[in-house]
Motif scaffolding. Structure first.
Motif: not given
Length: 128
Positions: A14-22, A37-42, A45-53
């Protein structure tokens, strides 16, 4: 008949699907929306990149335990650890640029007449 995926596997799908949608949304976004979007993703501490890391680091610890037991080759653990370290370095490097993205998103919504952006010399030189 195959067994349905477990809840965590379904969550990952589901997360992979949401990331594709994003990603699709980002590709179609206005400059203001893309910056937001990029400001939030990056967000460091709690952006998508940090959480994937963090997820990859957790996976690396799992792979370490499995490598010590002989269930996984040590190369899997080392590759996952390297990936987590690289993502952490990238996240830290991008942290200095997140504010610029957030400012671009906020500037576009401030209601003032925007000044025409001027590309940096680095961008102009590279475009030739």
């Amino acid at each position: 008949m195959t067994a349905p995926p477990s809840h965590p596997v379904r969550l990952a799908e589901d997360i992979a699907s949401l990331l594709k949608n994003l990603n699709d949304q980002l590709a179609q976004a206005t400059p203001r929306q893309a910056a937001e979007i990029l400001g939030t993703v990056l967000t460091y501490d709690d952006g998508v990149l940090a959480l994937v890391t963090d997820l990859i680091a957790t996976g690396s610890r799992f792979a370490q335990g499995q490598a010590h037991r002989g269930s996984l080759p040590p190369e899997v653990w080392l590759a996952m650890g390297r990936c987590a370290n690289e993502l952490g370095h990238i996240n830290a490097e991008l942290d200095g640029h997140t504010d610029a993205l957030k400012q671009l998103g906020a500037r576009s919504t401030a209601g003032t007449t925007p000044t025409k952006p001027v590309p940096s010399a680095m961008i102009v030189r590279r475009s030739r």
